[in-house]
Design a protein around this motif. Structure first.
Motif, PDB file in Angstrom:
ATOM      1  N   SER A  89       0.829  -1.199   0.000  1.00  0.00           N
ATOM      2  CA  SER A  89       0.000   0.000   0.000  1.00  0.00           C
ATOM      3  C   SER A  89       0.868   1.256   0.000  1.00  0.00           C
ATOM      4  O   SER A  89       0.523   2.250  -0.630  1.00  0.00           O
ATOM      5  N   LYS A  90       2.004   1.215   0.716  1.00  0.00           N
ATOM      6  CA  LYS A  90       2.945   2.351   0.652  1.00  0.00           C
ATOM      7  C   LYS A  90       3.768   2.198  -0.637  1.00  0.00           C
ATOM      8  O   LYS A  90       4.921   1.756  -0.638  1.00  0.00           O
ATOM      9  N   SER A 146      -0.827   0.757  -6.749  1.00  0.00           N
ATOM     10  CA  SER A 146      -0.862   1.596  -5.545  1.00  0.00           C
ATOM     11  C   SER A 146       0.000   2.835  -5.745  1.00  0.00           C
ATOM     12  O   SER A 146       0.775   2.931  -6.682  1.00  0.00           O
ATOM     13  N   GLY A 188      -3.318   5.043   0.895  1.00  0.00           N
ATOM     14  CA  GLY A 188      -4.508   4.493   1.532  1.00  0.00           C
ATOM     15  C   GLY A 188      -5.433   3.724   0.616  1.00  0.00           C
ATOM     16  O   GLY A 188      -6.150   2.832   1.060  1.00  0.00           O
ATOM     17  N   TYR A 218      -5.225  -0.068   0.472  1.00  0.00           N
ATOM     18  CA  TYR A 218      -5.660  -0.782   1.679  1.00  0.00           C
ATOM     19  C   TYR A 218      -7.121  -1.208   1.543  1.00  0.00           C
ATOM     20  O   TYR A 218      -7.488  -2.340   1.882  1.00  0.00           O
ATOM     21  N   LEU A 230       1.720  -1.191   5.068  1.00  0.00           N
ATOM     22  CA  LEU A 230       1.335   0.213   5.195  1.00  0.00           C
ATOM     23  C   LEU A 230       2.530   1.059   5.618  1.00  0.00           C
ATOM     24  O   LEU A 230       3.467   0.567   6.258  1.00  0.00           O
ATOM     25  N   ASP A 279       3.682   4.667   7.815  1.00  0.00           N
ATOM     26  CA  ASP A 279       3.109   5.415   8.929  1.00  0.00           C
ATOM     27  C   ASP A 279       2.784   6.862   8.572  1.00  0.00           C
ATOM     28  O   ASP A 279       2.032   7.520   9.298  1.00  0.00           O
ATOM     29  N   GLU A 298       1.299   7.212   5.651  1.00  0.00           N
ATOM     30  CA  GLU A 298       0.072   6.837   4.954  1.00  0.00           C
ATOM     31  C   GLU A 298      -1.135   6.790   5.881  1.00  0.00           C
ATOM     32  O   GLU A 298      -2.256   7.092   5.461  1.00  0.00           O
ATOM     33  N   ILE A 299      -0.909   6.421   7.136  1.00  0.00           N
ATOM     34  CA  ILE A 299      -2.062   6.254   8.023  1.00  0.00           C
ATOM     35  C   ILE A 299      -2.659   7.595   8.471  1.00  0.00           C
ATOM     36  O   ILE A 299      -3.624   7.624   9.243  1.00  0.00           O
ATOM     37  N   ILE A 345      -7.747   4.934   5.317  1.00  0.00           N
ATOM     38  CA  ILE A 345      -7.168   3.868   6.138  1.00  0.00           C
ATOM     39  C   ILE A 345      -8.136   3.503   7.261  1.00  0.00           C
ATOM     40  O   ILE A 345      -8.430   2.324   7.502  1.00  0.00           O
ATOM     41  N   SER A 379      -2.183  -7.025   8.192  1.00  0.00           N
ATOM     42  CA  SER A 379      -1.559  -5.736   7.886  1.00  0.00           C
ATOM     43  C   SER A 379      -0.233  -5.633   8.632  1.00  0.00           C
ATOM     44  O   SER A 379      -0.110  -6.106   9.765  1.00  0.00           O
ATOM     45  N   LEU A 407       2.591  -2.571   9.522  1.00  0.00           N
ATOM     46  CA  LEU A 407       2.944  -1.162   9.438  1.00  0.00           C
ATOM     47  C   LEU A 407       4.453  -1.003   9.487  1.00  0.00           C
ATOM     48  O   LEU A 407       5.104  -1.432  10.446  1.00  0.00           O
TER      49      LEU A 407
END
Length: 277
Positions: free
Chosen positions: A68-69, A116, A120, A123, A146, A148, A150-151, A156, A173, A175
Motif C-alpha cells: 500500500s505504501k 498503488s 490508503g 488498503y 502500510l 506510517d 500513509e495512516i 485507512i 496488515s 505497518l
C-alpha cells in the motif's frame, strides 16, 4: 526459523539494499528511505510466509501481497526479481518510459496484485480482495504493507472500521513504523497518538515488533496473526527509515532524493561494513 535460515535472509537483505541503491543512483530518481526501511518486512512475507510464486499467479487460492505504501516499489521489485517474477536486469529500467517497473506498483508488473501510490487506496482494495476470497471459500491470506505517513489518510481508518465489522481475520496488515514521512517526523506532521490503542479501538488484534528489521521476529508475528481468529490483525513493526546507511537513517530528506556519487559511495561503504560487522 533456524539460525542458518535467519543468516541467509539477513544476507539477502544486505544485497537487496545494495542493489536498490545502485539502481536509484544510476537512474537519479526513486525513493531510497522507505525502500530501505521495508526490506525485512517484504523479505519475511515473500521469502518465508506468503504462498505466492511465479508459477501460481493464476491460482485463485494463492496468497496476495499488497504494497500500500507504493513509493517503496524499488524494494518490492528487487524481491519480486529474487522470487523469479522477472529478470533482475529489468531493475535497470525502473521509472523509465515503457518499463513495466514504474515508480509505484502497477498491474503491468508480474506479481503485483493492486496498483498503488495514492496513499490508503490500496488498503481498501486489499480488504476487498480478502472479502472476495472468503466469499469464494478460499483460505488464502492477504498481506498488506502500510506506511506510517500513509495512516494519516482517512481511507485507512474507514477500511479499518469495515475490516473489523467484517471480521477479516485473513487480512494481515504490517505497518512499516519508521516515524518519518515526506516532510518530517510523523509526530510533527500529524501526531497519531498511541497506535496500538488506536488500532485496538478500531477492532484490530495488534502485535508489536520492537525490531522490524529482525526477520525471525517478523515471521513469529505473522504466525501469531495467522493463529488469531475473529478480528483483523496488524503488526506494528518499528523500523528505521534509510536503514543501513548512516546519513539516511531517520532523515525525511532521503524520502525521495536523488543519490549523488559521493553519497552513493558512502552508502555502499556503510552497507558493506554493516553486512560484515
Amino acid at each position: 526459523m533456524t539460525r542458518e535460515r535467519k543468516t541467509e535472509l539477513d544476507s539477502m537483505c544486505a544485497e537487496f539494499r545494495k542493489d536498490v541503491l545502485s539502481v536509484l543512483h544510476s537512474i537519479q530518481t526513486g525513493h531510497p528511505g522507505g525502500s530501505l526501511s521495508v526490506c525485512e518486512i517484504l523479505a519475511a512475507i515473500y521469502m518465508e510466509k506468503a504462498n505466492i510464486n511465479p508459477n501460481n499467479l493464476k491460482d485463485p487460492n494463492r496468497d496476495k501481497v499488497v504494497l500500500s505504501k507504493g513509493h517503496a516499489a524499488p524494494m518490492l521489485y528487487r524481491i519480486l526479481a529474487e522470487k523469479g517474477f522477472f529478470p533482475l536486469g529489468d531493475m535497470k529500467s525502473l521509472r523509465q518510459i515503457g518499463s513495466h517497473l514504474q515508480g509505484h506498483p502497477s498491474l503491468h508488473t508480474p506479481g503485483v496484485e493492486v496498483t498503488s501510490g495514492p496513499l490508503g487506496c490500496a488498503y481498501a482494495a486489499a480488504l476487498g480482495i480478502a472479502l472476495a476470497d472468503r466469499l469464494d471459500g478460499r483460505e488464502s491470506y492477504v498481506y498488506v504493507v502500510l506506511g506510517d505517513g500513509e495512516i494519516n489518510e482517512g481511507v485507512i481508518w474507514e477500511t479499518c472500521m469495515n475490516a473489523s465489522k467484517q471480521k477479516a481475520d485473513r487480512m494481515i496488515s504490517i505497518l512499516d513504523w519508521n516515524g518519518v514521512q515526506l516532510d518530517g517526523d510523523t509526530s510533527e506532521i500529524m501526531p497519531m497518538g498511541d497506535l496500538e490503542e488506536k488500532f485496538r479501538a478500531f477492532g484490530y488484534n495488534t502485535i508489536f515488533v520492537r525490531n522490524g528489521h529482525d526477520v525471525r521476529s517478523l515471521c513469529d508475528a505473522i504466525d501469531a496473526a495467522k493463529a488469531f481468529r475473529g478480528k483483523p490483525s496488524i503488526i506494528l513493526a518499528k523500523t528505521v527509515k534509510g536503514r543501513g546507511v548512516s546519513f539516511m537513517e531517520g532523515k525525511s530528506s532521503w524520502h525521495g532524493r536523488p543519490i549523488d556519487r559521493e553519497s552513493y559511495d558512502t552508502a555502499m561503504r556503510d552497507l558493506e561494513e554493516r553486512a560484515h560487522g
